[in-house]
Design a protein around this motif. Sequence first.
Motif, short mmCIF file in Angstrom:
data_model
loop_
_atom_site.label_atom_id
_atom_site.label_comp_id
_atom_site.label_asym_id
_atom_site.label_seq_id
_atom_site.Cartn_x
_atom_site.Cartn_y
_atom_site.Cartn_z
N SER A 1 34.76 -38.74 17.31
CA SER A 1 33.78 -39.76 17.68
C SER A 1 33.65 -39.89 19.20
N ILE A 2 34.79 -39.89 19.90
CA ILE A 2 34.76 -39.98 21.36
C ILE A 2 34.01 -38.80 21.96
N GLN A 3 34.32 -37.61 21.48
CA GLN A 3 33.69 -36.41 22.03
C GLN A 3 32.21 -36.33 21.68
N LYS A 4 31.86 -36.71 20.47
CA LYS A 4 30.46 -36.65 20.06
C LYS A 4 29.61 -37.57 20.92
N ARG A 5 30.12 -38.77 21.15
CA ARG A 5 29.37 -39.72 21.97
C ARG A 5 29.25 -39.22 23.41
N ALA A 6 30.34 -38.68 23.96
CA ALA A 6 30.32 -38.20 25.35
C ALA A 6 29.40 -37.00 25.51
N ARG A 7 29.38 -36.13 24.53
CA ARG A 7 28.61 -34.89 24.65
C ARG A 7 27.12 -35.10 24.35
N ALA A 8 26.82 -36.22 23.74
CA ALA A 8 25.41 -36.53 23.47
C ALA A 8 24.71 -37.04 24.73
N SER A 9 25.44 -37.77 25.57
CA SER A 9 24.77 -38.42 26.71
C SER A 9 25.58 -38.36 27.99
N GLY A 10 26.70 -37.60 28.00
CA GLY A 10 27.57 -37.65 29.18
C GLY A 10 28.40 -38.91 29.11
N TRP A 11 29.52 -38.92 29.80
CA TRP A 11 30.41 -40.08 29.70
C TRP A 11 30.35 -40.87 31.01
N GLN A 12 29.67 -42.01 30.96
CA GLN A 12 29.54 -42.83 32.15
C GLN A 12 30.15 -44.21 31.97
N GLY A 13 30.59 -44.50 30.75
CA GLY A 13 31.11 -45.84 30.49
C GLY A 13 32.59 -45.96 30.80
N GLU A 14 33.25 -46.89 30.11
CA GLU A 14 34.68 -47.09 30.29
C GLU A 14 35.46 -45.90 29.77
N ARG A 15 36.60 -45.68 30.34
CA ARG A 15 37.46 -44.59 29.88
C ARG A 15 37.80 -44.80 28.41
N GLU B 1 31.87 -30.20 49.25
CA GLU B 1 30.44 -29.90 49.35
C GLU B 1 29.88 -29.47 47.99
N VAL B 2 30.74 -28.98 47.11
CA VAL B 2 30.23 -28.46 45.83
C VAL B 2 30.87 -29.14 44.62
N THR B 3 31.91 -29.93 44.81
CA THR B 3 32.55 -30.61 43.69
C THR B 3 33.22 -31.88 44.20
N ASN B 4 33.85 -32.60 43.31
CA ASN B 4 34.54 -33.84 43.65
C ASN B 4 35.91 -33.85 43.01
N ARG B 5 36.62 -34.93 43.25
CA ARG B 5 37.86 -35.17 42.51
C ARG B 5 37.48 -35.73 41.15
N VAL B 6 38.13 -35.22 40.10
CA VAL B 6 37.86 -35.76 38.78
C VAL B 6 38.53 -37.13 38.67
N TRP B 7 37.78 -38.08 38.08
CA TRP B 7 38.27 -39.46 38.00
C TRP B 7 37.56 -40.14 36.84
N MET B 8 38.34 -40.53 35.82
CA MET B 8 37.75 -41.11 34.62
C MET B 8 37.89 -42.62 34.57
N GLN B 9 38.46 -43.21 35.60
CA GLN B 9 38.56 -44.66 35.65
C GLN B 9 37.33 -45.23 36.38
N ARG B 10 37.37 -46.52 36.65
CA ARG B 10 36.25 -47.17 37.33
C ARG B 10 36.02 -46.54 38.70
N ILE B 11 34.77 -46.33 39.05
CA ILE B 11 34.41 -45.80 40.36
C ILE B 11 33.60 -46.86 41.10
N GLU B 12 34.10 -47.25 42.25
CA GLU B 12 33.43 -48.26 43.05
C GLU B 12 32.32 -47.62 43.88
N PRO B 13 31.31 -48.41 44.27
CA PRO B 13 30.20 -47.86 45.06
C PRO B 13 30.64 -47.23 46.39
N TYR B 14 31.75 -47.73 46.93
CA TYR B 14 32.20 -47.24 48.23
C TYR B 14 33.20 -46.09 48.11
#
Length: 803
Positions: free
Chosen positions: A267-281, A440-453
């Motif tokens: 269920s977790i993977q299906k939801r994430a793969r349908a729309s990308g995972w932008q919500g809570e971890r 320049e081409v990638t970021n640090r992976v981070w699945m917790q809350r991301i602040e605007p700054y």
Amino acid sequence: MNDEARTTARTTSLDQVNLMDRYWRAANYISVGQIYLLDNPLLREPLKAEHVKPRLLGHWGTTPGLNFIYVHLNRVIRERGLDVLFICGPGHGGPAMVANTWLEGTYSEIYPEIGRGEDGLRKLFRQFSFPGGVPSHVAPETPGSIHEGGELGYALVHAFGAVFDNPDLVVACVVGDGEAETGPLAAAWHSNKFLNPASDGAVLPILHLNGYKIANPTILARMDDVELRSLFAGYGYEPFFVEGHEPVPMHRMMTTKLDTALDRIRSIQKRARASGWQGERPLWPMIVLRSPKGWTGPKEVDGKKVEDFWRSHQVPVSNARGNEAHRKILEDWMRSYEPEKLFDNSGRLLPELAALAPTGPKRMGSTPYANGGLLKRDLVLPDWRSLALDVPRPGGAKAEATRILGSYLRDVMRLNADARNFRLMGPDETSSNRLDDVFEVTNRVWMQRIEPYDVHLSRDGRVMEVLSEHLCQGWLEGYLLTGRHGLLSCYEAFIHIVDSMVNQHAKWLKTSRELAWRKPIASLNYLLTSHVWRQDHNGFSHQDPGFADFVANKKADTVRLYFPPDANTLLWITEHCLKTYNRINVITAGKQPAPQWLSVEDAEAHCRAGAGIWEWAGTVAKGEDPDVVMGCAGDVPTLETLAATDILRSALPDLKVRVVNVVDLMTLQSNSKHPHGLADEDFDALFTKTKPVIFAYHGYPYLIHRLTYRRANHDNMHVHGFREEGTTTTPFDMVVLNELDRFHLALAAIKHVPGLAERAKGLAAELQAKLVEHRAYVREYGEDMPEVQEWNWPENSATKAGD
């Protein structure tokens, strides 16, 4: 569902449970047989002393729980078509893994001499913990394994490393309750904060609580379910409990909870793969399995409690060969599994039980994810020359070597973005180590809350940073062992934290190389920077170059040690390392601005040779013998050697000086000891047979002596390196404290060249005075003398690198 359908479903379920229970008993029977028996594998006759091994080695306590888990995973693989990798965390779970891979057929396919009938079973039993046989723990010889069973603390981090960028993989990771007490394992639970359900696979942790370690209770097993639920909810997991002693209810419970956990994952993977995972971890499921230690084994031996106690940890019946009463206990124990209802007359598993195992590569023993070389694809690499520095002459450019490397790693990330088979890992030090260009081409992976700054954080980053060397190392090992590539960047002093992990990986590689069915995996690559000579701000605690000594102890076929003196050599070496396989490559390079020595062409030629004479730095014509050889390995030692050579050239123009730089440290060994070693005649052509060698080395001097002790000129090797002297001080004061500086190196040349001390008295006095001047200056002004800071190789000494 009508009454008839309900009855059919219930009957089918009961039949399935009974079949699974018999399969489990077969695995338990084979596990016990491996520990105890030399012969009579199916108990066709009463058990005799000569049927029992003279030395009983192995671990029973955790094994029945592992067998229980394995048979249940077989069911879900078959029903759901899953790709499952089984990671066996409990220390010596070897009997279980061997038993189950034999039952599913994988073992006999890989080792045809261990057939699937009675004779194969006899050989299977005999080889276990027996001279010329297999270890008692899960090892490279064990099909389906990527994790050394005795390596407590790293099962979970290996599991997460395996599923990063493997979206179709589920890793069932069994964590023993003894292992769960280790620091690395406790930190590894946080790996779920780096797992992207849209692009990664899933880890199903199974915490196996059987209550005891070798001779003590375990911490987590004595916690009640409420406390455990709170603990793992805090880690970000949803725990499902399977608890009890009676097999049938336990089978039913495990069936239900395992299905629920896998439904959650889907269920977790299906939801994430349908729309990308932008919500809570997501809240990932896990299973807590409470079962007795030594489950189904003897309840008591010699009147002492065994099952569900620490006495079942290893060999519950210790003298079955020499003690008739013990032998009776063993025979009754093995017959309690009813082997006549598990195996046919030829010794093969009965067909209705064999049908419970998955087939082909879906079997956990034959999944290609456990033999990562089958899946490995070569990296697409940029041309390092296009990123190299223009060095018109020695010292004709100044740069931060690792910053130049950062641009190379950026392009590696870019070129392999679609393949998703390269990651950069490090303990919060990518920027500190000047590798920023990768952002320049990638970021640090981070699945917790991301602040605007926040900067350089995203769900799909390819850089993994966590302030734990253990996790970085374990993630990378799991990633490599399942067929991908990577690099770990770390402060030099603190890479020691993973010494035991490196040790196990080196042994894994050594053994794997001897197994034809194990395909080569990408090398484990380290970049060690912020090194001993530029830890002036952090001080003595951060000043330790000894990782090279530790790595050098490993098999020559496995280890490589590189000390690039500048940016262009660092680029060449990194590209070389990323192309290698089944190696542990350690690259040590500074990140501070420094003079650059070699052009693109000269850097390539020098690195291919591994060591060479820098003709432009010496005063010896080709074909002539020098009076002294100034050798060096490492960026700061190279700088100080060249500065010392400049002093000698200026003050003693008649002195014949040769400069030899070593970029591949293993060239110092004989070619009879290491594949990169120089033949004696080639070594002598660099260092001579009779002339003094003043060797400036990045690390502890002993290693150079160790590598060269059989060379003809070893007695003339005078090595300067780290002498365990350090503090918070200036960069040059650090080298002075350890007598690696230009003044001490020049003084050493004066001392060891025959007859030079007398005619260079004046120069020696000047050099001693410079040391006194330096000491006073840094203590008054807090920085190095201008002549030290501003020194560079004289422009008129060579027109260009290589002349």
